[in-house]
Design an enzyme around this catalytic site. Structure first.
Site, short mmCIF file in Angstrom:
data_model
loop_
_atom_site.label_atom_id
_atom_site.label_comp_id
_atom_site.label_asym_id
_atom_site.label_seq_id
_atom_site.Cartn_x
_atom_site.Cartn_y
_atom_site.Cartn_z
N GLN A 40 0.90 -1.17 0.00
CA GLN A 40 0.00 0.00 0.00
C GLN A 40 0.93 1.21 0.00
O GLN A 40 1.47 1.57 1.05
CB GLN A 40 -0.92 -0.01 1.23
CG GLN A 40 -1.63 1.31 1.49
CD GLN A 40 -2.47 1.80 0.32
OE1 GLN A 40 -3.24 1.05 -0.28
NE2 GLN A 40 -2.31 3.06 -0.05
N CYS A 41 1.13 1.81 -1.16
CA CYS A 41 2.17 2.85 -1.28
C CYS A 41 1.68 4.27 -1.01
O CYS A 41 2.46 5.12 -0.60
CB CYS A 41 2.82 2.78 -2.65
SG CYS A 41 3.91 1.34 -2.81
N GLN A 42 0.41 4.55 -1.25
CA GLN A 42 -0.07 5.90 -0.95
C GLN A 42 -0.12 6.09 0.57
O GLN A 42 -0.53 5.16 1.26
CB GLN A 42 -1.47 6.14 -1.53
CG GLN A 42 -1.80 7.61 -1.70
CD GLN A 42 -3.20 7.86 -2.26
OE1 GLN A 42 -4.02 6.95 -2.31
NE2 GLN A 42 -3.48 9.08 -2.66
N GLY A 86 -10.57 0.97 2.27
CA GLY A 86 -11.72 0.40 1.57
C GLY A 86 -11.31 -0.01 0.16
O GLY A 86 -11.63 -1.09 -0.32
N GLY A 87 -10.59 0.89 -0.47
CA GLY A 87 -10.10 0.60 -1.81
C GLY A 87 -8.90 1.46 -2.11
O GLY A 87 -8.68 2.49 -1.46
N MET A 88 -8.10 1.03 -3.07
CA MET A 88 -6.93 1.80 -3.51
C MET A 88 -6.87 1.68 -5.03
O MET A 88 -6.86 0.57 -5.57
CB MET A 88 -5.67 1.26 -2.84
CG MET A 88 -4.39 1.96 -3.27
SD MET A 88 -4.39 3.72 -2.78
CE MET A 88 -3.50 4.44 -4.16
N ASN A 129 -5.04 1.51 -7.54
CA ASN A 129 -3.84 1.13 -8.27
C ASN A 129 -4.21 0.87 -9.73
O ASN A 129 -5.12 0.10 -10.01
CB ASN A 129 -3.20 -0.09 -7.63
CG ASN A 129 -2.79 0.18 -6.18
OD1 ASN A 129 -2.21 1.22 -5.89
ND2 ASN A 129 -3.14 -0.72 -5.28
N HIS A 141 -15.82 4.38 -6.91
CA HIS A 141 -14.86 5.42 -6.49
C HIS A 141 -13.47 5.14 -7.07
O HIS A 141 -12.85 6.01 -7.69
CB HIS A 141 -14.82 5.47 -4.96
CG HIS A 141 -13.84 6.45 -4.41
ND1 HIS A 141 -14.20 7.72 -4.00
CD2 HIS A 141 -12.50 6.36 -4.19
CE1 HIS A 141 -13.13 8.36 -3.57
NE2 HIS A 141 -12.08 7.55 -3.66
N GLU A 142 -13.00 3.91 -6.88
CA GLU A 142 -11.65 3.60 -7.37
C GLU A 142 -11.60 3.66 -8.89
O GLU A 142 -10.61 4.10 -9.48
CB GLU A 142 -11.17 2.24 -6.85
CG GLU A 142 -11.27 2.05 -5.33
CD GLU A 142 -10.74 3.20 -4.50
OE1 GLU A 142 -9.88 3.96 -4.98
OE2 GLU A 142 -11.20 3.37 -3.34
N GLU A 200 -9.24 13.47 -4.44
CA GLU A 200 -10.35 12.81 -3.74
C GLU A 200 -11.68 13.56 -3.87
O GLU A 200 -12.73 12.94 -3.98
CB GLU A 200 -10.00 12.58 -2.27
CG GLU A 200 -8.80 11.63 -2.06
CD GLU A 200 -9.01 10.22 -2.63
OE1 GLU A 200 -10.16 9.84 -2.91
OE2 GLU A 200 -8.00 9.51 -2.80
N ASP A 248 -0.27 10.25 6.83
CA ASP A 248 -1.17 9.25 7.41
C ASP A 248 -1.88 9.80 8.64
O ASP A 248 -2.95 9.33 9.01
CB ASP A 248 -0.40 7.99 7.82
CG ASP A 248 0.09 7.22 6.60
OD1 ASP A 248 -0.53 7.35 5.53
OD2 ASP A 248 1.10 6.50 6.73
N TYR A 263 -12.15 14.81 0.81
CA TYR A 263 -13.17 14.02 0.12
C TYR A 263 -14.50 14.76 0.05
O TYR A 263 -15.06 14.99 -1.02
CB TYR A 263 -13.42 12.70 0.87
CG TYR A 263 -12.32 11.68 0.79
CD1 TYR A 263 -12.44 10.57 -0.03
CD2 TYR A 263 -11.15 11.81 1.54
CE1 TYR A 263 -11.45 9.61 -0.10
CE2 TYR A 263 -10.15 10.86 1.47
CZ TYR A 263 -10.30 9.76 0.65
OH TYR A 263 -9.30 8.83 0.58
N LYS A 286 -11.17 2.57 8.33
CA LYS A 286 -12.46 3.23 8.46
C LYS A 286 -13.27 2.64 9.61
O LYS A 286 -14.09 3.33 10.23
CB LYS A 286 -13.25 3.08 7.15
CG LYS A 286 -14.56 3.80 7.15
CD LYS A 286 -15.30 3.63 5.85
CE LYS A 286 -16.57 4.50 5.87
NZ LYS A 286 -17.45 4.19 4.74
#
Ligand code: BES
Ligand code: ZN
Length: 590
Positions: free
Chosen positions: A127-129, A260-262, A264, A287-288, A310, A367, A375, A546
Site C-alpha cells: 500500500q504505497c499511498q 476500503g479501496g486503492m 492502483n 470510487h476507485e 479525492e 497518514d 473528500y 475506516k
C-alpha cells in the site's frame, strides 16, 4: 517551473527518473524483498541525484557499464525516511541500485497463512499511498514525478504475483522451486500508484475489460458482488471520456487491507469487507474506477493538493452512482458523506488549517492528517461548481480538464487558473477562495434532499421524542438506509433503548461492516455491554481503518472499555498493516 514536494527528497531539476526496470525476489521466510532497479533518466544527468528511501538497505549503486557509483544514505527522518544521494558521473543516462527491503517496510504487509482466507499459503501486499513506495524501492517518491516500468517478480512456486500493470509471461525462476512473473506498465504513473501482491490468487473474467482477482475461497462471492463492474466502466467513460488504462481489473484483498479501496491503475485493491452479499457497498468500486480519470490521469502535485484527487473522485463516484441507481441513492450517499465531513471538522476544530481544501502540511505525516475533509468538502465544492454553471457546461469543462492535464500532476493554483480561464467569473460567484483556502464549511454548501432522506433523518432525530422505527417497514431498509438512520440517532442512548434496538433489529449480529460499525460506535459509547465483545471481535477480524479508528476511539474513550481497547490492540497489533497499526497507536496514546 521548478516545484518541490515537502514530502520528498527528490529534486526534479537534478534529473527525472522516467523508466524503471525492476527485478524483485520475495522471501517469505525473512519478510524481505531483494531488488535490483535500473532507473533511467529523461536526459543524461550529472552530479548529485537525490532519491527517497525508507528502511532500505542499499547494497550497491552502479552505472549501466557496471562501475560502482559513490552514494550516501542520509539519517532516517521519521516521516520522510532517508535521502539516498548518488553522485552521477558526467552525462549518466541510467543507474542500477541493488537493495533489500526491511521486514518493517511501511508499505508492505507479510501475512502468515492463517491470516488469509485459505489458510494454506502466505501472502504479501503493498500500500504505497501516500509516501510508502520509498520503503519498497528507491524512487522519486512524489506525485510530481511519473515513470513507466517493467518488472519481474519471483516467488515460491505455487504462489501467484499480481501487479498494477499489464501481466506478461510467468516462467520457472532461476532457482529451483521458484517462479517469476513479468509485468509492464506502459502508462507513466506516480510512485504512490506502484502496487503488487502475491499469494494464492485466482481470477475470473467479469467483462471484456475487467477481471476479479482474489483467493479461491472468495472468488464466487467477489464475482457476484461486483458483477456490475462493466456497466460502471461504460457509465464512467460516457461521463468522463475514454478509459486510458486498457483494462480495469481489481483484487479483493485479505481482511487486513487498511483501506476500503486503492486505485492502483489496472488493478484496484479492495477490502473484503465490501463482500456484504447484497451489493450495497459497490460505491467503493465506483470510487476507485473514477480515480482512473481524477487522480491517476490528472494527479495531485503534492499531498497538499490531495483534494484534487479525492474531492473530484467522490463527485465522479456519485455521478456514476446516480447513473446506475438514481438520484435518491445519490442523496443518501451525499448525506452519509456530509456526516463524515461534520465529524472530521468537529474533530479538527472548525478553525483548524486541516479543514482547508488546500493544506499546508509541511513537516506533518500524511497518514496522520488523513481525513474526510478533502473528500467531502471537495465533493461539495465540485458540486457547487457544477450547480453554478449547469451540468452540461460543467461536464464539458471537466472533459477539457482531463484532456488538458492527462498524465500530469497539477497544483491547486494551476486548477484555480484553469477554472478562471475556462469558466470566467464562476470562482467569485461560488466564493471559491473561501472553499479552497478557508477553514470549516462555507455557508453556500449545496444541500441534498430526497423524501427518503428526510424520512430517515427525521425518524432518527425524533428518537428522543419517543418515535421508533416500525419493524415491518424496516424489513425493507437497504444497508444505506440503515446507515443514514443510525447516523441520525443521538450519539448516546439509554441502556434500555440500546437493548430494544438490538433485540428488535439484531444489530450486534450484523454482518454488514457499515451498519455494524455505525451501531457499535453508538452502543459502546452508550455503555451497551453486549456490544463490547462484538466490537473487540470485529476489530480483530478486519484491518480497514475506516472501522478500526472509530471503534478503537469509542472503546478507548469509555472508562468501562478502555482496558479492552488496549488488550485487544495488544492481541491483534501484529496482524495489522503497519499504517493501521500506527493509526491505532496514536488513538491509544491520546
Ligand atoms: N486513494 C484512496 C485511499 C488512500 C488515500 C490511501 C490516502 C492512502 C492515502 C482511495 O481512493 C479511497 O479514497 N478509498 C476510500 C474509498 C471511499 C472514499 C469510497 C476508502 O478506503 O475508504
Ligand atoms: Zn479515493
Amino acid at each position: 517551473m521548478s516545484r518541490r514536494d515537502p514530502h520528498s527528497y527528490a529534486d526534479l531539476d537534478q534529473g527525472r527518473v522516467v523508466f524503471v526496470d525492476l527485478d524483485l525476489d520475495l522471501d517469505f521466510a525473512t519478510s524481505c524483498i531483494a531488488g535490483r532497479a535500473r532507473l533511467e533518466l529523461a536526459e543524461p544527468a550529472t552530479g548529485p541525484l537525490d532519491l527517497d528511501t525508507r528502511d532500505l538497505e542499499i547494497r550497491a549503486v552502479r552505472a549501466v557499464d557496471g562501475g560502482d557509483l559513490p552514494f550516501t544514505l542520509g539519517p532516517r527522518d521519521s516521516i520522510l525516511g532517508a535521502k539516498l544521494t548518488v553522485d552521477l558521473p558526467p552525462a549518466t543516462p541510467a543507474l542500477v541500485i541493488d537493495f533489500v527491503t526491511s521486514p518493517e517496510a511501511s508499505a508492505l504487509q507479510w501475512l502468515a497463512p492463517q491470516q488469509t482466507a485459505g489458510g494454506q499459503h502466505p501472502y504479501v501486499f503493498s500500500q504505497c499511498q501516500a509516501i510508502h513506495a520509498r520503503s519498497v524501492l528507491p524512487c522519486q517518491d512524489s506525485p510530481l514525478a511519473r515513470f513507466r516500468f517493467e518488472a519481474r517478480v519471483t516467488v515460491p512456486e505455487g504462489l501467484t504475483v499480481v501487479m498494477a500493470a499489464a501481466p506478461g509471461e510467468a516462467r520457472p525462476g532461476d532457482a529451483a522451486g521458484r517462479r517469476t512473473f513479468a509485468f509492464a506498465m506502459p502508462q507513466p504513473i506516480p510512485s504512490y500508484l506502484f502496487a503488487l501482491a502475491a499469494g494464492n490468487i485466482v481470477s475470473r473474467d467479469l467483462g471484456p475489460r475487467s477481471r476479479v482477482y482474489t483467493e479461491p475461497e472468495m472468488l464466487d462471492a467477489a464475482a457476484w458482488e461486483f458483477a456490475a463492474v462493466d456497466s460502471m466502466l461504460r457509465a464512467a467513460e460516457d461521463l468522463f471520456g475514454p478509459y486510458l488504462w486498457d483494462r480495469f481489473d481489481f483484487l479483493v484483498m485479505p481482511p487486513s487491507f487498511p483501506y476500503g479501496g486503492m486505485e492502483n491503475p489496472r488493478l484496484t485493491f479492495l477490502t473484503p469487507t465490501l463482500l456484504a452479499g447484497d451489493r450495497s457497498l459497490v460505491n467503493v468500486l465506483a470510487h476507485e474506477l473514477a480515480h482512473s480519470w481524477t487522480g491517476n490521469l490528472v494527479t495531485n502535485a503534492t499531498i497538499d493538493d490531495f483534494w484534487l484527487n479525492e474531492g473530484f473522485t467522490v463527485w465522479a463516484e456519485r455521478r456514476i452512482l446516480e447513473r446506475l441507481a438514481g438520484p435518491e441513492a445519490k442523496a443518501l450517499a451525499a448525506a452519509i458523506g456530509r456526516k463524515g465531513l461534520q465529524d472530521a471538522i468537529d474533530q479538527f476544530g472548525a478553525e483548524s488549517p486541516f479543514t482547508r481544501l488546500k493544506t499546508d502540511s509541511w513537516g506533518a505525516d500524511p497518514d496522520e492528517f488523513y481525513s474526510m475533509v478533502p473528500y467531502e468538502k471537495g465533493f461539495l465544492f465540485v458540486t457547487l461548481l457544477e450547480d453554478a454553471v449547469g451540468r452540461e457546461r460543467f461536464d464539458e469543462f471537466l472533459r477539457h480538464y482531463m484532456k488538458t492535464y492527462a498524465f500530469q500532476s497539477i497544483t491547486t493554483s494551476e486548477f484555480e487558473e484553469f477554472l478562471g480561464a475556462e469558466l470566467p467569473g464562476v470562482a467569485d460567484r461560488v466564493r471559491a477562495e473561501s472553499w479552497i483556502h478557508g477553514e470549516g464549511l462555507p455557508g453556500n454548501a449545496p444541500v441534498f434532499t430526497s423524501d427518503q432522506l428526510t424520512d430517515l433523518q427525521s425518524l432518527g432525530a425524533a428518537w428522543s421524542d419517543g418515535r421508533r422505527p416500525d419493524p415491518a417497514a424496516v424489513q425493507a431498509w437497504s444497508a444505506t438506509e440503515w446507515q443514514v438512520y443510525l447516523q441520525a440517532l443521538p450519539r448516546r442512548l439509554s441502556a434500555e433503548d440500546c437493548a430494544w434496538l438490538d433485540a428488535t433489529f439484531g444489530l450486534t449480529a450484523q454482518e454488514n461492516g457499515e451498519i455494524l460499525c455505525n451501531w457499535l460506535v453508538i452502543a459502546v459509547a452508550s455503555g451497551h455491554e453486549p456490544a463490547y465483545a462484538r466490537a473487540a471481535e470485529f476489530v480483530g477480524q478486519v484491518g480497514r481503518m475506516k472501522y478500526l479508528k472509530p471503534l478503537y476511539t469509542a472503546l478507548h474513550g469509555h472508562a468501562a472499555t478502555r482496558q479492552l481497547a488496549v488488550d485487544t490492540f495488544a492481541a491483534h497489533a501484529a496482524g495489522y498493516h503497519p499504517i493501521a497499526r500506527g493509526g491505532i497507536e496514536r488513538i491509544l496514546a491520546g
